[in-house]
Design an enzyme around this catalytic site. Sequence first.
Site, PDB file in Angstrom:
ATOM      1  CG  HIS A 131      -1.806   1.118   1.333  1.00 32.99           C
ATOM      2  ND1 HIS A 131      -2.809   1.057   0.820  1.00 32.99           N
ATOM      3  CD2 HIS A 131      -1.386   2.792   1.689  1.00 32.99           C
ATOM      4  CE1 HIS A 131      -3.792   2.066   1.751  1.00 32.99           C
ATOM      5  NE2 HIS A 131      -2.238   2.717   1.556  1.00 32.99           N
ATOM      6  CD  GLU A 132       1.874   3.578   3.628  1.00 34.56           C
ATOM      7  OE1 GLU A 132       1.649   4.325   3.196  1.00 34.56           O
ATOM      8  OE2 GLU A 132       0.738   2.833   4.378  1.00 34.56           O
TER       9      GLU A 132
END
EC number: 3.5.1.88
Length: 179
Positions: free
Chosen positions: A146-147
Amino acid sequence: MRQGSIPGAHGRVRPLGLLGDPVLHARCAEVTDFGPELAALVEDLFATMYAAHGVGLAANQVGEAVRVFVYDCPDDEDERHLGHVVNPRLVETGGVVVRGPEGCLSLPGLEAGTERYDEAVVTGFTVAGEPVTVRGTGFFARCLQHECDHLEGRVYADRLTGRRHRKLMRQVARASWHR
């Protein structure tokens, strides 16, 4: 006994960018200066992440278009993973693809079933310029992916298709924070 300071203890809480902010939708630049400004940014990211009750935060979510993220995230065995990565590269994903609930501090209050691998490896550097490798499984692997997506200018909504995407976009349109 804990050694060193608590991450974010010396940082300031910054405003979070929301879906639609241009900085969230553009690829972030590589960090080239590993000086005090970078260390201050990492502290601010931790302070902001903790204030927002998140488990990860990328620099572009606070308006800084550079390749840095922080995390304080459990895996599926409830083991805590705490750290940061500068100039991260998602070098490996594997295991099985799992559709699980995913949220984001830049889409507050919303979540959607998003497909991610349940294993991930990220390489990069610390604020001191030392090489680092971070391995994640389960929920922590989801966080790492996600990051890394954020730093490529993507949010989890970009991974959705069809009915799931339409449903999330309707929720965004009704959200109190949507412009």
